[in-house]
Scaffold this motif. Structure first.
Motif, PDB file in Angstrom:
ATOM      1  N   PHE A  62       0.810  -1.223   0.000  1.00  0.00           N
ATOM      2  CA  PHE A  62       0.000   0.000   0.000  1.00  0.00           C
ATOM      3  C   PHE A  62       0.840   1.268   0.000  1.00  0.00           C
ATOM      4  N   THR A  63       2.139   1.127   0.206  1.00  0.00           N
ATOM      5  CA  THR A  63       2.986   2.319   0.296  1.00  0.00           C
ATOM      6  C   THR A  63       3.951   2.397  -0.872  1.00  0.00           C
ATOM      7  N   ASP A  64       3.828   1.451  -1.812  1.00  0.00           N
ATOM      8  CA  ASP A  64       4.663   1.517  -3.004  1.00  0.00           C
ATOM      9  C   ASP A  64       6.139   1.578  -2.680  1.00  0.00           C
ATOM     10  N   ASN A  65       6.538   0.897  -1.643  1.00  0.00           N
ATOM     11  CA  ASN A  65       7.941   0.884  -1.223  1.00  0.00           C
ATOM     12  C   ASN A  65       8.495   2.271  -0.907  1.00  0.00           C
ATOM     13  N   ARG A  66       7.585   3.224  -0.615  1.00  0.00           N
ATOM     14  CA  ARG A  66       8.064   4.551  -0.232  1.00  0.00           C
ATOM     15  C   ARG A  66       8.602   4.535   1.199  1.00  0.00           C
ATOM     16  N   LEU A  67       8.161   3.562   1.987  1.00  0.00           N
ATOM     17  CA  LEU A  67       8.724   3.365   3.317  1.00  0.00           C
ATOM     18  C   LEU A  67       9.588   2.117   3.229  1.00  0.00           C
ATOM     19  N   SER A  68      10.825   2.222   3.691  1.00  0.00           N
ATOM     20  CA  SER A  68      11.736   1.089   3.530  1.00  0.00           C
ATOM     21  C   SER A  68      11.329  -0.060   4.452  1.00  0.00           C
ATOM     22  N   ASP A  69      11.802  -1.237   4.123  1.00  0.00           N
ATOM     23  CA  ASP A  69      11.617  -2.411   4.968  1.00  0.00           C
ATOM     24  C   ASP A  69      11.964  -2.145   6.419  1.00  0.00           C
ATOM     25  N   SER A  70      13.113  -1.516   6.596  1.00  0.00           N
ATOM     26  CA  SER A  70      13.589  -1.378   7.973  1.00  0.00           C
ATOM     27  C   SER A  70      12.760  -0.331   8.719  1.00  0.00           C
ATOM     28  N   VAL A  71      12.288   0.703   8.029  1.00  0.00           N
ATOM     29  CA  VAL A  71      11.406   1.668   8.694  1.00  0.00           C
ATOM     30  C   VAL A  71      10.103   0.975   9.100  1.00  0.00           C
TER      31      VAL A  71
END
Ligand SMILES: *Cc1c(COP(=O)(O)O)cnc(C)c1O
Length: 461
Positions: A62-71
């Motif tokens: 849902f965030t299109d990878n705009r938030l990284s995995d680690s975040v």
């Protein structure tokens, strides 16, 4: 991924903006311009995921990878750190075909903790990154309020005003809100019903100058991020029972359509869900809709399951939009009729489609009490007066073809009177809430009048 309003007249936003905005400016609700879709093979790779990993994976969609995995992993880990069960959402088997997912091991022992603990982290992350603050207003029939307060307390980027209908929430529910003394939390007890509270929130949002001056946000279930976060436990449960290779049903007690909508979204994403089974109490606007195709507002009744005492199901608009194949004009026509005349109807072919997605049942207070007793006799489990409606609905549905997972939305100790009346036992509050009934409370009584609430918010600056 872009987010559009169901009504089609609000700006297109990204995930961050849609999360912070809550309600759309045109009175509609945000949702993705196109729902993400997973193949059976992609779903299969999730079979051994723990809850945190699954949360990261679904939120990425849902965030299109705009938030990284680690975040995302950091936010999810913090969000679920205060849950009292290592599985976060454990599942029990009640009979051969019925399973019970306990969504009440969070800080306020109801399912709304799932979304709101995470939403609090998201807000803090977005706002502190932009160095801004927000005023959050919400209306609650009980559980949203305490869950929002638990999710937002102590965060320095938000000030929360939570409205609840005075005298219409249980003592445990009220105390879970009013015993939180953090500076950034303000409880307002409104002389009116939950729908009155919700209308005040809408009135404040519909005043553009006020909305902008105070940077208003909502954390009610109209916030898309909450729906996205709830999708996770549908995946968790279905995967546990064999998805993508075996289909399941879900039975969900509902009033506002917020929880079960996430199930519908999970299904649209490719999760093999055969039927979504809705249970309502005497406030049965949704059940009547799925029986007749007519959405018709009636009086709100107080029942044994107060968190479902609602006659306007705000999240239903998102489903209606999908049902109408995203026809903004058709949707707007219905919503306008509903707000002006308190009713609208859909035609037979749409009703047929809706009935393929959902089954719907209702229980009155007597049936709720009887069902709590019956489940206790046959399984030894003490069930709260909301979740038990889901269990009864699951039993009424002919579910021979697939197992049914009932979503347990509250811990029974949150509604001790209903439980006691049914089985003569006190459900014990979990240890972490033990001294709730002895703590000091902080709240303000207010009239059912948006102007008074505005003055209070104004004065707090
Ligand atoms: C909020 C709530 C519900 C209803 O949730 P919906 O948003 O209407 O799906 C059911 N049970 C409990 C305990 C709740 O707190």
């Amino acid at each position: 991924m872009k987010y559009i309003s169901t009504r089609g007249d609000a700006p297109v936003l990204d995930f961050e903006q849609a999360t912070l905005a809550g309600l759309a400016e045109d009175g509609g609700l945000y949702l993705p311009s196109k729902l993400p879709r997973l193949s059976p093979d992609e779903i299969r790779t999730l079979q051994n995921s723990d809850y945190i990993h699954l949360t990261v994976f679904i939120l990425q969609q849902f965030t299109d990878n705009r938030l990284s995995d680690s975040v995302l992993r950091g936010l999810a880990t913090k969000a679920y750190a205060d849950f009292n069960h290592p599985a976060i959402a454990p599942i029990k088997q009640l009979d051969e075909q019925i399973f019970f997912m306990e969504l009440f091991h969070g800080p306020t022992i109801a399912f709304k903790d799932f979304a709101l603990q995470f939403l609090g982290q998201l807000f803090q992350y977005f706002l502190s990154r932009n160095n801004t603050r927000r005023t959050i207003i919400g209306a609650t029939s009980g559980d949203t309020g305490s869950a929002a307060i638990a999710g937002l307390r102590g965060l320095d980027s938000v000030q929360l005003f939570m409205l609840h209908p005075a005298g219409r929430v249980s003592a445990v529910q009220r105390r879970q809100m009013t015993t939180v003394l953090d500076q950034n939390i303000c409880n307002l007890a409104v002389d009116g019903t939950f729908d009155d509270c919700q209308n005040i929130v809408k009135a404040l949002f519909n005043d553009p100058a006020f909305r902008q001056q105070h940077a208003l946000s909502a954390v009610n279930s109209i916030n898309w991020a909450r729906i996205a976060i709830q999708v996770v436990y549908y995946f968790k449960a279905a995967l546990a029972l064999g998805a993508p290779d075996r289909a399941v049903n879900f039975a969900v007690p509902t009033g506002n359509f917020g929880n079960v909508l996430a199930g519908y979204i999970a299904k649209q994403m490719g999760l093999p869900i055969e039927r979504l089974i809705i249970g309502s109490n005497k406030n049965d606007i949704l059940t009547r809709f799925f029986e007749t195709g007519r959405m018709e507002k009636r009086d709100v009744y107080a029942t044994l399951s107060p968190s479902m005492d609602i006659q306007i199901s705000s999240n239903f608009e998102r489903y209606l939009f999908e049902l109408m194949q995203r026809d903004h004009a058709h949707l707007k026509h219905c919503m306008t009729q509903f707000s002006q005349q308190g009713r609208f109807r859909i035609d037979k072919s749409l009703l047929k489609k809706a009935q393929q997605d959902f089954s719907a049942y209702r229980l009155d207070d007597g049936q709720i009490t009887e069902e709590i007793r019956s489940v206790y006799r046959s399984t030894g489990e003490i069930i709260d007066p909301h979740s038990v409606i889901g269990i009864a609905a699951a039993k009424r549905e002919n579910h021979a073809s697939a197992p049914t997972i009932v979503l347990g939305t509250a811990h029974p100790s949150k509604f001790p009177d209903a439980v006691k009346a049914a089985i003569g036992l006190e459900a014990q509050l979990p240890d972490h809430l033990d001294n709730l009934m002895h703590k000091p409370e902080k709240m303000q009584n207010v009239e059912n009048d948006p102007e008074e609430i505005k003055r209070i918010i104004q004065g707090s600056r």
